[in-house]
Design a protein around this motif. Sequence first.
Motif, PDB file in Angstrom:
ATOM      1  N   SER A   6      38.866  42.243  33.427  1.00 17.27           N
ATOM      2  CA  SER A   6      39.452  42.027  34.555  1.00 17.27           C
ATOM      3  C   SER A   6      41.047  42.804  34.703  1.00 17.27           C
ATOM      4  O   SER A   6      41.646  42.296  35.634  1.00 17.27           O
ATOM      5  CB  SER A   6      39.611  40.625  34.729  1.00 17.27           C
ATOM      6  OG  SER A   6      40.252  40.088  33.757  1.00 17.27           O
ATOM      7  N   PRO A 255      39.119  33.637  45.543  1.00 14.03           N
ATOM      8  CA  PRO A 255      40.160  33.917  44.494  1.00 14.03           C
ATOM      9  C   PRO A 255      41.372  34.479  44.758  1.00 14.03           C
ATOM     10  O   PRO A 255      41.409  35.275  45.800  1.00 14.03           O
ATOM     11  CB  PRO A 255      39.310  34.863  43.346  1.00 14.03           C
ATOM     12  CG  PRO A 255      38.266  35.691  44.429  1.00 14.03           C
ATOM     13  CD  PRO A 255      38.237  34.530  45.612  1.00 14.03           C
ATOM     14  N   THR A 260      41.679  36.398  39.893  1.00 14.09           N
ATOM     15  CA  THR A 260      40.722  37.477  39.521  1.00 14.09           C
ATOM     16  C   THR A 260      41.240  38.299  38.315  1.00 14.09           C
ATOM     17  O   THR A 260      40.578  38.531  37.399  1.00 14.09           O
ATOM     18  CB  THR A 260      41.078  38.712  40.616  1.00 14.09           C
ATOM     19  OG1 THR A 260      40.672  37.904  42.032  1.00 14.09           O
ATOM     20  CG2 THR A 260      40.291  40.006  40.602  1.00 14.09           C
ATOM     21  N   VAL A 265      36.199  33.337  38.935  1.00 12.64           N
ATOM     22  CA  VAL A 265      35.151  33.619  40.068  1.00 12.64           C
ATOM     23  C   VAL A 265      34.130  32.501  40.359  1.00 12.64           C
ATOM     24  O   VAL A 265      33.888  31.506  39.681  1.00 12.64           O
ATOM     25  CB  VAL A 265      34.125  34.888  39.593  1.00 12.64           C
ATOM     26  CG1 VAL A 265      34.958  35.994  39.632  1.00 12.64           C
ATOM     27  CG2 VAL A 265      33.277  34.672  38.434  1.00 12.64           C
TER      28      VAL A 265
END
Length: 607
Positions: A6, A255, A260, A265
Amino acid sequence: MSEEFSNHSDNREFEDVLNTYMSRRKLIVGSLAGAALTFMGGSAASASAGKGAATGAKVAAKAPKIGFTSIPLQNSAMPTIAPEYAYSVLIPWREKLDGSGTSFDYIGFTAEQQEKSIGIGHDGMWYFGDDKKGLLCINHEYGTTPHIMGKRVPTNLEEVRLSQAAHGMSVVAIERSGSKWKVAKSAKNRRIHGNTVAKMSGPAAKSALLVNAAGNKVQGTLNNCANGKTPWGTYLTCEENFNGYFGTTSTTWKPSAEHTRYGIVAAGFGYDWHKFDPRFDLADASYANEVNRFGWVVEVDPNDPKSAPIKRTALGRVKHEGAELVVGKGGRAVVYMGDDERFDYVYKFVSRANWKTMIKEGVSPLDEGTLYVARFDDNGTGVWIELSPKTAQLSSWTLDKILVHTRLAADAVGATKMDRPEWIAGAPTGEMYVTLTNNTQRGTTGKAGIDKANPTAVNTYGHIVRFKDANDHLGGTFNWEVFALAKDVTDAGGQMFGSPDGIWVDPDNRVFVQTDGEQPGKQNDQLLVASGVTKEFKRLFTGVKGSEVTGVTVTPDRRTMFVNLQHPGDGDPSISNFPAEFQGLGGPVPRDCTIVITRKNGGVIGS
Ligand code: FEO
Ligand code: CA
Ligand code: CA
Ligand code: CA
């Protein structure tokens, strides 16, 4: 555990980083030039490490004896161990904490029973005791419904409570009787789990980012992966993939950028807790900041069974793998930490003052100090970048925001994106070893491309970097080298390992490496012993199919070692029934457990 990465931040532009560095140079203790001259544990290294150890080294780096017979990789439902060694099983999941030596049954197992017995997902741990008896603090990382109940998702709140109770950690008194270790009856035996009342402490404790409309009771610790221990006798349990427990069925929830960046999520990891427990529902306005209360290093006092676990916000909020505390110059508590995600970072916290002085003042050494993130430069040096409003890129941030959204602060200052930093271990030479478990998404060029510290594109098997700070852990700079690229470590059987994860270095400079993930030939995870001087590896122990080998701690005489087998058979009795002999699907559900390792001649483990 792992998941999609991420970190989409833009951190590899070296020019930008260098410009920034120049503009805030005054914040950095020492200089790159100075660092380059300081001893590095390796480079031309290893063989002459004894000589190099002149600066700040606490012991000479003499090659340790690793005299046992290295065993081959294997792929069976039972462990194997070097012929000079023996193993036995301790504290399997569901064993009662009352010292009776009995366990609750798998069938009909309840949350209430789980709160009175050893959790599942045995991971990092530390032993506080003498050679015959003591307290074992052990993390329970992973306890989802497939492993505990053999069903994919919970179907009611009671099942969620059971899963929550399986997580967290255990404090358990153990004692040796003859050659066997067993659980002892003790008032100190206890479980800390996903619903235990906890506290927040440190600079972000009162942050609005940690307040919930439902009230400010802080509850639970989850996904307790690796660990640490302090010189004042407490245990550190680290919250890793906390994001996966949260989710929502709301179609209007969106989100934030912070969500994020932490992989939060709506679907979560599919655990479905949010369907029965609103605390884990991302769209429940009463619990809007609940997710910010996880991702911390949590301190537990094993000797005070009434004490609450304390989340130490000064150490930042990431997917904490572990927290390796060493005492640096002037008695400062220095904590090294990895954030296990593809392209995430290595961190360091330095206490404000000497830890003993702070405790005398009534202040936790883990509540006041400075957090840094690492930049590994291609010339074998590195810089610790301060994560505070004093750093130019963070001048508009408040400290609590930096500590709660640490990943985003680290993105802003140009930290080096690593190949999933797992454990960090301090060696007697003052060198720190960090396992970088793998990163198949590492490319060849660009933002996600290779660099000298992460030199393998499509890094399937991972590597180990070691670094040494200037100025006895207090320097703003460090030197580093690659200790081992797993793909290049071979013996007569070919490549020896992949996916290094757990790591511990003994006082003789033996480096114990544990694996979690892809091994050569898809064989079982394992425990290896390497020389910190010659870099020679031997294989001491192999786990069972579907399991990870993790957690490593010893008695003070180092003649007993404890390691863990996490998710043997991946919970599936058709793959393994361990600790029971393999019988297949009709046999018992496998149980996560601790493995006690001894040398048959009573020698030091690893020798
Ligand atoms: Fe829980 Fe990164 O291992
Ligand atoms: Ca694991
Ligand atoms: Ca791990
Ligand atoms: Ca791992």
